[in-house]
Motif scaffolding. Sequence first.
Motif, PDB file in Angstrom:
ATOM      1  N   THR A   1       0.836  -1.207   0.000  1.00  0.00           N
ATOM      2  CA  THR A   1       0.000   0.000   0.000  1.00  0.00           C
ATOM      3  C   THR A   1       0.866   1.251   0.000  1.00  0.00           C
ATOM      4  N   ALA A   2       1.900   1.261   0.840  1.00  0.00           N
ATOM      5  CA  ALA A   2       2.800   2.418   0.941  1.00  0.00           C
ATOM      6  C   ALA A   2       3.522   2.658  -0.385  1.00  0.00           C
ATOM      7  N   GLN A   3       3.971   1.582  -1.046  1.00  0.00           N
ATOM      8  CA  GLN A   3       4.676   1.716  -2.324  1.00  0.00           C
ATOM      9  C   GLN A   3       3.751   2.300  -3.398  1.00  0.00           C
ATOM     10  N   THR A   4       2.516   1.774  -3.460  1.00  0.00           N
ATOM     11  CA  THR A   4       1.545   2.249  -4.451  1.00  0.00           C
ATOM     12  C   THR A   4       1.188   3.703  -4.197  1.00  0.00           C
ATOM     13  N   LEU A   5       0.941   4.025  -2.935  1.00  0.00           N
ATOM     14  CA  LEU A   5       0.559   5.394  -2.576  1.00  0.00           C
ATOM     15  C   LEU A   5       1.708   6.377  -2.818  1.00  0.00           C
ATOM     16  N   SER A   6       2.936   5.925  -2.603  1.00  0.00           N
ATOM     17  CA  SER A   6       4.103   6.774  -2.873  1.00  0.00           C
ATOM     18  C   SER A   6       4.195   7.112  -4.359  1.00  0.00           C
ATOM     19  N   LYS A   7       3.887   6.138  -5.221  1.00  0.00           N
ATOM     20  CA  LYS A   7       3.899   6.379  -6.669  1.00  0.00           C
ATOM     21  C   LYS A   7       2.832   7.398  -7.060  1.00  0.00           C
ATOM     22  N   ILE A   8       1.651   7.256  -6.465  1.00  0.00           N
ATOM     23  CA  ILE A   8       0.565   8.197  -6.756  1.00  0.00           C
ATOM     24  C   ILE A   8       0.941   9.597  -6.283  1.00  0.00           C
ATOM     25  N   LYS A   9       1.516   9.682  -5.090  1.00  0.00           N
ATOM     26  CA  LYS A   9       1.944  10.973  -4.542  1.00  0.00           C
ATOM     27  C   LYS A   9       2.986  11.626  -5.457  1.00  0.00           C
ATOM     28  N   THR A  10       3.959  10.826  -5.911  1.00  0.00           N
ATOM     29  CA  THR A  10       5.003  11.340  -6.811  1.00  0.00           C
ATOM     30  C   THR A  10       4.399  11.819  -8.128  1.00  0.00           C
ATOM     31  N   HIS A  11       3.412  11.065  -8.628  1.00  0.00           N
ATOM     32  CA  HIS A  11       2.726  11.444  -9.873  1.00  0.00           C
ATOM     33  C   HIS A  11       2.114  12.837  -9.730  1.00  0.00           C
ATOM     34  N   TYR A  12       1.406  13.067  -8.638  1.00  0.00           N
ATOM     35  CA  TYR A  12       0.758  14.367  -8.432  1.00  0.00           C
ATOM     36  C   TYR A  12       1.769  15.475  -8.125  1.00  0.00           C
ATOM     37  N   GLN A  13       2.863  15.124  -7.458  1.00  0.00           N
ATOM     38  CA  GLN A  13       3.900  16.123  -7.179  1.00  0.00           C
ATOM     39  C   GLN A  13       4.594  16.584  -8.456  1.00  0.00           C
ATOM     40  N   ASN A  14       4.773  15.652  -9.406  1.00  0.00           N
ATOM     41  CA  ASN A  14       5.518  15.959 -10.637  1.00  0.00           C
ATOM     42  C   ASN A  14       4.628  16.393 -11.803  1.00  0.00           C
ATOM     43  N   TRP A  15       3.315  16.363 -11.587  1.00  0.00           N
ATOM     44  CA  TRP A  15       2.349  16.645 -12.654  1.00  0.00           C
ATOM     45  C   TRP A  15       2.627  17.998 -13.329  1.00  0.00           C
ATOM     46  N   HIS A  16       2.944  19.015 -12.515  1.00  0.00           N
ATOM     47  CA  HIS A  16       3.139  20.374 -13.049  1.00  0.00           C
ATOM     48  C   HIS A  16       4.337  20.472 -13.990  1.00  0.00           C
ATOM     49  N   LYS A  17       5.317  19.578 -13.830  1.00  0.00           N
ATOM     50  CA  LYS A  17       6.513  19.644 -14.683  1.00  0.00           C
ATOM     51  C   LYS A  17       6.168  19.400 -16.155  1.00  0.00           C
ATOM     52  N   ILE A  18       5.135  18.610 -16.392  1.00  0.00           N
ATOM     53  CA  ILE A  18       4.677  18.347 -17.758  1.00  0.00           C
ATOM     54  C   ILE A  18       3.518  19.273 -18.107  1.00  0.00           C
ATOM     55  N   ALA A  19       2.592  19.437 -17.154  1.00  0.00           N
ATOM     56  CA  ALA A  19       1.356  20.180 -17.424  1.00  0.00           C
ATOM     57  C   ALA A  19       1.606  21.645 -17.767  1.00  0.00           C
ATOM     58  N   ILE A  20       2.483  22.310 -17.023  1.00  0.00           N
ATOM     59  CA  ILE A  20       2.683  23.754 -17.246  1.00  0.00           C
ATOM     60  C   ILE A  20       3.253  24.048 -18.642  1.00  0.00           C
ATOM     61  N   PRO A  21       4.344  23.374 -19.077  1.00  0.00           N
ATOM     62  CA  PRO A  21       4.835  23.650 -20.450  1.00  0.00           C
ATOM     63  C   PRO A  21       3.792  23.342 -21.528  1.00  0.00           C
ATOM     64  N   VAL A  22       3.068  22.224 -21.361  1.00  0.00           N
ATOM     65  CA  VAL A  22       2.050  21.851 -22.358  1.00  0.00           C
ATOM     66  C   VAL A  22       0.945  22.903 -22.396  1.00  0.00           C
ATOM     67  N   LEU A  23       0.496  23.371 -21.226  1.00  0.00           N
ATOM     68  CA  LEU A  23      -0.574  24.371 -21.172  1.00  0.00           C
ATOM     69  C   LEU A  23      -0.129  25.720 -21.720  1.00  0.00           C
ATOM     70  N   VAL A  24       1.124  26.085 -21.502  1.00  0.00           N
ATOM     71  CA  VAL A  24       1.633  27.357 -22.049  1.00  0.00           C
ATOM     72  C   VAL A  24       1.602  27.312 -23.578  1.00  0.00           C
ATOM     73  N   VAL A  25       2.072  26.204 -24.163  1.00  0.00           N
ATOM     74  CA  VAL A  25       2.057  26.051 -25.627  1.00  0.00           C
ATOM     75  C   VAL A  25       0.617  26.030 -26.134  1.00  0.00           C
ATOM     76  N   TRP A  26      -0.248  25.257 -25.440  1.00  0.00           N
ATOM     77  CA  TRP A  26      -1.648  25.159 -25.857  1.00  0.00           C
ATOM     78  C   TRP A  26      -2.343  26.517 -25.772  1.00  0.00           C
ATOM     79  N   PHE A  27      -2.080  27.266 -24.703  1.00  0.00           N
ATOM     80  CA  PHE A  27      -2.728  28.568 -24.520  1.00  0.00           C
ATOM     81  C   PHE A  27      -2.288  29.562 -25.603  1.00  0.00           C
ATOM     82  N   ALA A  28      -1.003  29.544 -25.942  1.00  0.00           N
ATOM     83  CA  ALA A  28      -0.508  30.415 -27.021  1.00  0.00           C
ATOM     84  C   ALA A  28      -1.186  30.054 -28.343  1.00  0.00           C
TER      85      ALA A  28
END
Length: 199
Positions: A112-139
């Motif tokens: 459970t801890a291993q799975t939850l750690s992966k989910i937590k990392t996914h949400y922590q790192n989400w902005h690293k991909i989302a922000i550049p993609v959204l900036v390009v999309w918004f332009a």
Amino acid sequence: MENTFISHELDEMRSQINALKEKLEKQTIVNEEHIRRSMKSKMSDINKTVTVTIILGIFALVYCTWFFYSQSCSLAFVISTAVMLAICLGLIIGQKITLGRMDLSQGNLIDTAQTLSKIKTHYQNWHKIAIPVLVVWFAWLMYEMTSVLGMNSPMAIGFCCGAAVGGIIGGVIGFRINRKIVRKACEILDQIKELQKES
């Protein structure tokens, strides 16, 4: 006579030690049940947040695809927007399925801890991909709308300002949702560590 007295004292001490052991075992069980209930409550909060995000994602996918198509935006932009939203929605649904498989009442805490750690990392790192993609999309969105409505058109200026305000509001909401999920996941992971120390 003295031996009988000592024997009686020893029996009484053994009885008290056994009673104390039973009390401690019951206390440990009650404490573990309490922690697991608290973990389940936090997991329920995460699941509700993810479910709301999925509902909003489905709405955004359908509405944005229809709206941009109806505004005569280029087919490449409409399809790219739909694909981007579908990928985001697919990733969130994947997280929801993973969360649904976790058993906090009786499940293996290490897994459970291993799975939850992966989910937590996914949400922590989400902005690293989302922000550049959204900036390009918004332009690209600004380019599309000014092409369709005209660069100096009041409607184009109004749309661009409205889109910018909406983007900021959406970004703040998204950031708060991510932060809430990460915070709840950290709290559950801390409780798992607490249970592992006790066992």
